[in-house]
Scaffold this motif. Structure first.
Motif, PDB file in Angstrom:
ATOM      1  N   LEU A 230       0.974  -0.944  -0.202  1.00 44.70           N
ATOM      2  CA  LEU A 230       0.239  -0.200  -0.179  1.00 44.70           C
ATOM      3  C   LEU A 230       1.012   1.383   0.171  1.00 44.70           C
ATOM      4  CD1 LEU A 230      -2.036  -0.800   2.767  1.00 44.70           C
ATOM      5  CD2 LEU A 230      -2.643  -1.420  -0.068  1.00 44.70           C
ATOM      6  N   VAL A 231       1.680   1.063   1.301  1.00 41.32           N
ATOM      7  CA  VAL A 231       2.544   1.936   0.946  1.00 41.32           C
ATOM      8  C   VAL A 231       3.870   2.188   0.943  1.00 41.32           C
ATOM      9  CG1 VAL A 231       3.126   4.300   2.298  1.00 41.32           C
ATOM     10  CG2 VAL A 231       0.973   3.415   1.985  1.00 41.32           C
ATOM     11  N   THR A 232       5.178   3.013   0.470  1.00 39.13           N
ATOM     12  CA  THR A 232       6.204   2.858   0.577  1.00 39.13           C
ATOM     13  C   THR A 232       7.325   4.019   1.030  1.00 39.13           C
ATOM     14  OG1 THR A 232       6.305   2.400  -2.086  1.00 39.13           O
ATOM     15  CG2 THR A 232       6.310   0.683  -0.876  1.00 39.13           C
ATOM     16  N   SER A 233       8.573   4.932   0.844  1.00 40.70           N
ATOM     17  CA  SER A 233       9.031   5.413   0.684  1.00 40.70           C
ATOM     18  C   SER A 233       9.405   6.144  -0.581  1.00 40.70           C
ATOM     19  CB  SER A 233      10.964   4.538   1.018  1.00 40.70           C
ATOM     20  OG  SER A 233      11.403   6.145   0.662  1.00 40.70           O
ATOM     21  N   ILE A 234       9.467   7.193  -0.663  1.00 41.98           N
ATOM     22  CA  ILE A 234       9.076   8.766  -1.433  1.00 41.98           C
ATOM     23  C   ILE A 234      10.555   8.060  -2.136  1.00 41.98           C
ATOM     24  CG2 ILE A 234       9.875  10.125  -0.580  1.00 41.98           C
ATOM     25  CD1 ILE A 234       7.966  12.517  -1.260  1.00 41.98           C
ATOM     26  N   ASP A 235      11.765   8.008  -1.182  1.00 44.64           N
ATOM     27  CA  ASP A 235      12.870   7.123  -2.347  1.00 44.64           C
ATOM     28  C   ASP A 235      12.617   6.209  -3.118  1.00 44.64           C
ATOM     29  OD1 ASP A 235      13.814  10.483  -1.343  1.00 44.64           O
ATOM     30  OD2 ASP A 235      14.154   8.791   0.475  1.00 44.64           O
TER      31      ASP A 235
ATOM     32  N   ASN B  38      11.367   3.973  -5.770  1.00 40.91           N
ATOM     33  CA  ASN B  38      10.569   3.437  -7.038  1.00 40.91           C
ATOM     34  C   ASN B  38       9.641   1.677  -7.289  1.00 40.91           C
ATOM     35  OD1 ASN B  38       9.485   3.924  -9.638  1.00 40.91           O
ATOM     36  ND2 ASN B  38      11.995   3.467 -10.739  1.00 40.91           N
ATOM     37  N   HIS B  39       8.613   2.181  -6.579  1.00 41.80           N
ATOM     38  CA  HIS B  39       7.780   1.342  -7.069  1.00 41.80           C
ATOM     39  C   HIS B  39       6.574   1.610  -6.750  1.00 41.80           C
ATOM     40  CE1 HIS B  39       4.653  -1.617  -4.768  1.00 41.80           C
ATOM     41  NE2 HIS B  39       6.061  -2.498  -4.511  1.00 41.80           N
ATOM     42  N   GLU B  40       6.049   1.212  -8.436  1.00 43.17           N
ATOM     43  CA  GLU B  40       4.673   1.497  -9.026  1.00 43.17           C
ATOM     44  C   GLU B  40       4.025   0.986  -7.699  1.00 43.17           C
ATOM     45  OE1 GLU B  40       4.263   0.195 -13.276  1.00 43.17           O
ATOM     46  OE2 GLU B  40       6.534   1.277 -13.456  1.00 43.17           O
ATOM     47  N   GLY B  41       2.548   1.883  -8.439  1.00 37.68           N
ATOM     48  CA  GLY B  41       1.203   1.467  -7.476  1.00 37.68           C
ATOM     49  C   GLY B  41       0.994   1.731  -6.000  1.00 37.68           C
ATOM     50  N   SER B  42       2.713   2.253  -5.560  1.00 35.48           N
ATOM     51  CA  SER B  42       2.360   2.265  -3.516  1.00 35.48           C
ATOM     52  C   SER B  42       2.259   3.501  -3.769  1.00 35.48           C
ATOM     53  CB  SER B  42       3.268   1.555  -3.397  1.00 35.48           C
ATOM     54  OG  SER B  42       4.714   2.095  -3.923  1.00 35.48           O
ATOM     55  N   LEU B  43       1.614   4.952  -2.522  1.00 36.67           N
ATOM     56  CA  LEU B  43       1.600   5.674  -2.257  1.00 36.67           C
ATOM     57  C   LEU B  43       2.737   5.995  -1.772  1.00 36.67           C
ATOM     58  CD1 LEU B  43      -1.910   6.031  -0.362  1.00 36.67           C
ATOM     59  CD2 LEU B  43      -1.128   6.708  -2.577  1.00 36.67           C
ATOM     60  N   LYS B  44       2.358   7.621  -1.048  1.00 39.16           N
ATOM     61  CA  LYS B  44       4.696   7.695  -0.624  1.00 39.16           C
ATOM     62  C   LYS B  44       4.509   8.433   0.073  1.00 39.16           C
ATOM     63  CE  LYS B  44       6.263   6.010  -4.188  1.00 39.16           C
ATOM     64  NZ  LYS B  44       7.351   4.178  -4.463  1.00 39.16           N
ATOM     65  N   ILE B  45       4.947   7.616   1.155  1.00 42.19           N
ATOM     66  CA  ILE B  45       5.571   8.805   2.245  1.00 42.19           C
ATOM     67  C   ILE B  45       6.876   8.935   3.029  1.00 42.19           C
ATOM     68  CG2 ILE B  45       3.567   8.177   2.912  1.00 42.19           C
ATOM     69  CD1 ILE B  45       5.504   5.715   5.125  1.00 42.19           C
ATOM     70  N   HIS B  46       7.706  10.138   3.769  1.00 43.40           N
ATOM     71  CA  HIS B  46       9.059  10.340   3.711  1.00 43.40           C
ATOM     72  C   HIS B  46       9.593   9.460   5.122  1.00 43.40           C
ATOM     73  CE1 HIS B  46       9.166  13.766   1.318  1.00 43.40           C
ATOM     74  NE2 HIS B  46       7.606  13.966   2.147  1.00 43.40           N
ATOM     75  N   GLN B  47       9.775   8.362   4.734  1.00 44.64           N
ATOM     76  CA  GLN B  47      10.564   6.951   5.958  1.00 44.64           C
ATOM     77  C   GLN B  47      10.532   5.575   4.452  1.00 44.64           C
ATOM     78  OE1 GLN B  47      12.545   6.143   7.798  1.00 44.64           O
ATOM     79  NE2 GLN B  47      11.491   7.046   9.632  1.00 44.64           N
TER      80      GLN B  47
END
Length: 239
Positions: free
Chosen positions: A149-154, A156-165
């Protein structure tokens, strides 16, 4: 391998009338020195909100906030948007509070209760420009397999939302007698597993509905479903 089990009935509980809140970690008026956080995971609230009720406008800063409605409809408005955003069950919402914003959240229904998880993750970057995102995830895509669902903004994981961690938030729905081997990103990470519904065994620990376990200091661990089960997994650096 290091594990810590949090039984459902050991969570902090607050009854505000319009809000029934269960706190996995210290939050608001609930304080437990032994439950301050799990690595970079600071908050996991399991809330039920009455129809038409919610949280008035309030500030946040330097926190990554993820909201997962389980049933019902959430309406959100923040200082980045003038209009209300609607987040339905099946969707996930992220908000990087960064250098500061204000927002409000209400139950979007005048009849049905709203059930949701709200997650706060401590960021690895502070005072960033606030940002918002939401996305729908099909439940069929997590049937006996991990749905990210969610991965790091750093990354390149397609399809996930991004956070700063450097975190990974995912879900899996396991059929009875199915199992899954979870591989951690690194041995400096840990995974907090919330059993949303059902009964599972994580290594040798049995979890009932809303029980949770934190797993760290290992490369992988096994989850086995004793009955049809739904799980939320939050992998974070063990800061």
């Amino acid at each position: 391998m290091k594990t810590i089990v949090h039984k459902a009935d050991s969570r902090g509980f607050a009854n505000h009338g319009w809000l029934q809140a269960n706190h996995s970690f210290s939050f608001a008026n609930y304080f437990n020195q032994e439950k301050m956080q799990f690595g970079a995971l600071r908050v996991l609230n399991d809330d039920i909100i009455a129809p038409k009720m919610g949280f008035g406008t309030h500030p946040h800063n330097n926190m990554e906030i993820i909201t997962i409605p389980l049933s019902g409809s959430l309406k959100h408005r923040d200082s980045m948007h003038n209009e209300w955003q609607t987040i339905e069950a099946g969707e996930v919402q992220i908000m990087s509070a960064g250098k500061g914003l204000q927002h409000s959240e209400i139950n979007g229904s005048d009849k049905a209760y709203l059930s949701l998880f709200q997650i706060w993750v401590i960021p690895n970057k502070t005072d960033v420009v606030p940002r918002y995102g939401q996305k729908y995830y099909n439940a069929d895509d997590r049937k006996n397999k991990l749905q990210t669902l969610v991965t790091s903004i750093d990354e390149n994981h397609e399809g996930s939302l991004k956070i700063h961690q450097d975190a990974i938030i995912s879900r899996i729905d396991l059929d009875k007698d199915k199992s899954f081997d979870y591989k951690l990103k690194s041995n400096s990470h840990g995974v907090y597993v919330m059993n949303i519904h059902g009964t599972v065994t994580v290594e040798t620990n049995e979890l009932q509905t809303r029980d949770a376990i934190g797993v760290s200091q290992t490369d992988n661990f096994k989850i086995s479903a004793n009955e049809d089960s739904e799980l939320l997994l939050i992998e974070v650096p063990m800061i």
